[in-house]
Design an enzyme around this catalytic site. Structure first.
Site, PDB file in Angstrom:
ATOM      1  N   LYS A   8       0.841  -1.199   0.000  1.00  0.00           N
ATOM      2  CA  LYS A   8       0.000   0.000   0.000  1.00  0.00           C
ATOM      3  C   LYS A   8       0.882   1.258   0.000  1.00  0.00           C
ATOM      4  O   LYS A   8       0.664   2.196  -0.769  1.00  0.00           O
ATOM      5  CB  LYS A   8      -0.884  -0.019   1.260  1.00  0.00           C
ATOM      6  N   THR A  64      -9.972  -0.309  14.545  1.00  0.00           N
ATOM      7  CA  THR A  64     -10.460  -0.741  15.863  1.00  0.00           C
ATOM      8  C   THR A  64     -11.652  -1.667  15.591  1.00  0.00           C
ATOM      9  O   THR A  64     -12.802  -1.284  15.760  1.00  0.00           O
ATOM     10  CB  THR A  64     -10.899   0.464  16.727  1.00  0.00           C
ATOM     11  N   THR A  87     -12.271   5.819  15.738  1.00  0.00           N
ATOM     12  CA  THR A  87     -13.220   5.719  16.854  1.00  0.00           C
ATOM     13  C   THR A  87     -12.689   4.740  17.895  1.00  0.00           C
ATOM     14  O   THR A  87     -12.395   3.590  17.573  1.00  0.00           O
ATOM     15  CB  THR A  87     -14.584   5.258  16.310  1.00  0.00           C
ATOM     16  N   PHE A 109     -15.739  12.682  11.713  1.00  0.00           N
ATOM     17  CA  PHE A 109     -17.161  12.478  11.428  1.00  0.00           C
ATOM     18  C   PHE A 109     -17.401  12.360   9.931  1.00  0.00           C
ATOM     19  O   PHE A 109     -18.494  12.629   9.451  1.00  0.00           O
ATOM     20  CB  PHE A 109     -17.975  13.643  12.005  1.00  0.00           C
ATOM     21  N   ARG A 162     -17.977  11.005   6.126  1.00  0.00           N
ATOM     22  CA  ARG A 162     -18.718   9.899   5.504  1.00  0.00           C
ATOM     23  C   ARG A 162     -17.876   9.311   4.379  1.00  0.00           C
ATOM     24  O   ARG A 162     -17.242  10.062   3.636  1.00  0.00           O
ATOM     25  CB  ARG A 162     -20.030  10.425   4.876  1.00  0.00           C
ATOM     26  N   ASN A 184     -22.972   8.457  16.109  1.00  0.00           N
ATOM     27  CA  ASN A 184     -23.222   7.348  15.181  1.00  0.00           C
ATOM     28  C   ASN A 184     -24.410   6.492  15.628  1.00  0.00           C
ATOM     29  O   ASN A 184     -25.204   6.037  14.808  1.00  0.00           O
ATOM     30  CB  ASN A 184     -21.966   6.486  15.025  1.00  0.00           C
ATOM     31  N   LEU A 217     -33.230  10.288   5.869  1.00  0.00           N
ATOM     32  CA  LEU A 217     -34.631   9.941   6.076  1.00  0.00           C
ATOM     33  C   LEU A 217     -35.122   8.962   5.008  1.00  0.00           C
ATOM     34  O   LEU A 217     -36.315   8.868   4.775  1.00  0.00           O
ATOM     35  CB  LEU A 217     -35.438  11.249   6.024  1.00  0.00           C
ATOM     36  N   GLY A 245     -25.790   0.022   7.342  1.00  0.00           N
ATOM     37  CA  GLY A 245     -24.587  -0.780   7.510  1.00  0.00           C
ATOM     38  C   GLY A 245     -23.338   0.026   7.290  1.00  0.00           C
ATOM     39  O   GLY A 245     -23.305   1.226   7.571  1.00  0.00           O
ATOM     40  N   CYS A 279     -18.809   1.495  10.014  1.00  0.00           N
ATOM     41  CA  CYS A 279     -18.807   2.288  11.257  1.00  0.00           C
ATOM     42  C   CYS A 279     -20.089   2.198  12.058  1.00  0.00           C
ATOM     43  O   CYS A 279     -20.072   1.894  13.249  1.00  0.00           O
ATOM     44  CB  CYS A 279     -18.519   3.745  10.922  1.00  0.00           C
TER      45      CYS A 279
HETATM   46  C1  UGA Z   1     -21.071   7.209   9.051  1.00  0.00           C
HETATM   47  C2  UGA Z   1     -21.519   8.584   9.576  1.00  0.00           C
HETATM   48  O1  UGA Z   1     -22.498   9.155   8.721  1.00  0.00           O
HETATM   49  C3  UGA Z   1     -20.324   9.538   9.648  1.00  0.00           C
HETATM   50  O2  UGA Z   1     -20.721  10.763  10.241  1.00  0.00           O
HETATM   51  C4  UGA Z   1     -19.224   8.885  10.498  1.00  0.00           C
HETATM   52  O3  UGA Z   1     -18.063   9.696  10.559  1.00  0.00           O
HETATM   53  C5  UGA Z   1     -18.819   7.564   9.862  1.00  0.00           C
HETATM   54  O4  UGA Z   1     -19.981   6.708   9.835  1.00  0.00           O
HETATM   55  C6  UGA Z   1     -17.717   6.972  10.702  1.00  0.00           C
HETATM   56  O5  UGA Z   1     -17.943   6.676  11.868  1.00  0.00           O
HETATM   57  O6  UGA Z   1     -16.568   6.917  10.227  1.00  0.00           O
HETATM   58  P1  UGA Z   1     -20.625   6.184   6.625  1.00  0.00           P
HETATM   59  O7  UGA Z   1     -20.283   4.907   7.307  1.00  0.00           O
HETATM   60  O8  UGA Z   1     -19.771   6.636   5.498  1.00  0.00           O
HETATM   61  O9  UGA Z   1     -20.659   7.388   7.700  1.00  0.00           O
HETATM   62  O10 UGA Z   1     -22.093   5.969   6.094  1.00  0.00           O
HETATM   63  P2  UGA Z   1     -23.446   6.802   5.996  1.00  0.00           P
HETATM   64  O11 UGA Z   1     -23.449   7.654   4.799  1.00  0.00           O
HETATM   65  O12 UGA Z   1     -23.780   7.434   7.290  1.00  0.00           O
HETATM   66  O13 UGA Z   1     -24.462   5.575   5.732  1.00  0.00           O
HETATM   67  C7  UGA Z   1     -24.570   4.530   6.700  1.00  0.00           C
HETATM   68  C8  UGA Z   1     -25.687   3.580   6.320  1.00  0.00           C
HETATM   69  O14 UGA Z   1     -26.936   4.228   6.443  1.00  0.00           O
HETATM   70  C9  UGA Z   1     -25.613   3.058   4.895  1.00  0.00           C
HETATM   71  O15 UGA Z   1     -25.902   1.688   4.878  1.00  0.00           O
HETATM   72  C10 UGA Z   1     -26.694   3.851   4.179  1.00  0.00           C
HETATM   73  O16 UGA Z   1     -27.242   3.221   3.071  1.00  0.00           O
HETATM   74  C11 UGA Z   1     -27.726   4.012   5.294  1.00  0.00           C
HETATM   75  N1  UGA Z   1     -28.660   5.141   5.079  1.00  0.00           N
HETATM   76  C12 UGA Z   1     -28.191   6.413   5.022  1.00  0.00           C
HETATM   77  C13 UGA Z   1     -30.003   4.878   4.969  1.00  0.00           C
HETATM   78  O17 UGA Z   1     -30.435   3.715   5.060  1.00  0.00           O
HETATM   79  N2  UGA Z   1     -30.885   5.922   4.778  1.00  0.00           N
HETATM   80  C14 UGA Z   1     -30.441   7.211   4.708  1.00  0.00           C
HETATM   81  O18 UGA Z   1     -31.292   8.123   4.538  1.00  0.00           O
HETATM   82  C15 UGA Z   1     -29.065   7.463   4.833  1.00  0.00           C
END
Ligand code: UGA
Length: 440
Positions: free
Chosen positions: A49, A100, A135, A161, A163, A217, A259, A266, A269
């Protein structure tokens, strides 16, 4: 192109930084800090990497990352080295961006992180600051202090935080910067690294900072389980989930983001952190019932999707061909970790279904997928002779598909839309039997 917010820090604020870990958190952190003008050394134990990164080849797919990687390397502000204690010797601050992972019992495995702390302990220069970015369980900053046993080194929590898929944008446009430190002056120094983003700086103690991350989260996870339950209720009473959620969104305390009903939430995180919060709470004698239930609701949601799929093919999945569009845990990433889509295909496979999958970012079989899943590189080919098409990830391109073609490929015109991503009116006009989430 470098995002507009990434103004370079004032010269006197520039620091020598070492980032340990070049994964989904570490690499964006390293390239963004270099873009802000700091001198950054990014380390990882994975030599291949580091070799790629040193040659300027991004190992994580994030919009804008390649450009920042190129800029960082060509400016000389960003270097990559195979993880070594030496890399921290001249650092003013060392960022821990290490995995982690979740253990079987839902607790957090901090062994990789703690091993790194043991390795670097004696090499840190006096006055250095160790910053946890990945985290970590509440109380971890204190544990790191105890491992280090260095009065001249501070340990600070600065949770991320961002995404996945928006890592660079989120790093330059954070909604808040949280810094937890015993010494507020040290917290200021860490906060200053991100001052050009203009985000509010919240200074607190380490354990509060660590808890903010978990609580955030877990709140998001609980919100999504609630949204899925609203959609399920809509289905039972004959209401339109889209209309209900839209109606709710006008209350600014609820908000319009996050929403959308789904086959479950999933990713690497949310799930890990929700389990960890329940687990840590239990250790401290507290039953965090809401998050525990949010996890249960999420498990049930995946079962409900399987039930919809099973019903669409007449009640038995054994030997039936199911087309699946979308395998990643959300659109805009190639990440299959803790993906509800992967889990659903696994559950379908256990019942004997034959799965033909398509995902724009998954081009071949991956270890996370069951043997019964064949990965196709064409979405129509994945539909060939299938008795139902199931949408599990909300990729934009699915909406603009040629549904006449889909219809001619499918053996039966069944669609189960696990993301409410498609237009039911159009599909029903084309004689599809469409099933969504709480959509009449
Ligand atoms: C999430 C958090 O949003 C971040 O703020 C955080 O920093 C990150 O985890 C982390 O701890 O590192 P991420 O894992 O990239 O970010 O994913 P999200 O965009 O939050 O989506 C999480 C899950 O929720 C996905 O499976 C997504 O499809 C689902 N989701 C999201 C829904 O089912 N409905 C929605 O309206 C939005």
């Amino acid at each position: 192109m470098m995002p507009a917010m990434s103004k370079v820090a004032g010269e006197r604020d520039l620091a020598a930084l070492t980032v340990l870990g070049a994964g989904y958190v570490g690499l964006p952190t390293a390239v963004c800090l270099a873009a802000l003008g700091h001198c950054v050394v990014c380390c990882d134990i994975d030599a291949s990497k580091i070799e790629s990164l040193a040659l300027g080849v991004a190992t994580v797919s994030e919009e804008g990352l390649q450009e920042l990687l190129d800029d960082g390397i060509s400016s000389g502000r960003l270097r990559f080295v195979v993880d070594s204690a030496e890399a921290v010797e001249t650092a003013d601050m060392v960022f821990l961006c290490l995995p982690t992972p979740q253990l079987e019992d839902g607790s957090v495995d901090v062994s990789i992180l703690e091993a790194a702390v043991h390795r670097i302990g004696s090499r840190l220069k006096s006055g250095a600051v160790v910053v946890t970015k990945s985290t970590v369980p509440m109380g971890q900053a204190q544990k790191i202090c105890e491992i280090l046993r260095r009065d001249d080194v501070e340990v600070v929590s600065n949770p991320e935080f961002l995404r996945e898929g928006h890592a660079i944008y989120d790093t330059f446009h954070p909604e808040r910067i949280v810094v937890g430190a015993r010494d507020p002056d040290v917290a200021e120094r860490v906060g200053k690294l991100w001052s050009t983003t203009g985000a509010p700086l919240l200074i607190t103690d380490p354990i509060t900072a660590e808890t903010i991350k978990y609580a955030s989260n877990a709140f998001l996870a609980a919100k999504l389980s609630f949204v899925n339950e609203v959609a399920n209720l809509c289905e039972a009473v004959g209401a339109d989930s889209e209309g209900v959620l839209h109606g709710m969104s006008y209350d600014h305390r609820i908000g319009a983001d996050y929403l959308n009903p789904s086959p479950g939430w999933g990713g690497p995180c949310l799930s890990k952190d929700a389990h960890a919060l329940v687990n840590i709470s239990k250790e401290f004698g507290y039953d965090f019932a809401m998050v525990r239930t949010a996890i249960e609701v999420n498990e049930r949601q995946m079962d409900l999707i399987c039930e919809k799929i099973r019903n669409s093919v007449g009640g038995v999945l054994a030997g039936r061909v199911v087309a699946v569009w979308g395998l990643t845990f959300k659109a805009g990433t190639d990440d299959l970790r803790n993906s509800p889509a992967v889990e659903i295909t696994r559950r379908l496979a256990v019942e004997g279904a034959i799965i033909q999958a398509y995902d724009p970012s998954v081009q071949s079989q991956r270890p996370e997928l069951s043997e019964n899943v064949t990965v196709h590189s064409d979405r129509y080919e994945a539909c060939r002779n299938a008795e139902v098409l199931v949408v599990l990830t909300e990729w934009e391109e699915f909406r603009s598909s040629d549904f006449d073609k889909v219809s001619s490929e499918l053996a039966q015109p069944n669609i189960v839309d696990g993301r409410n991503a498609l237009d039911p009116a159009i599909l029903r006009r084309l004689a599809f039997r469409y099933v969504g989430l709480g959509r009449p």
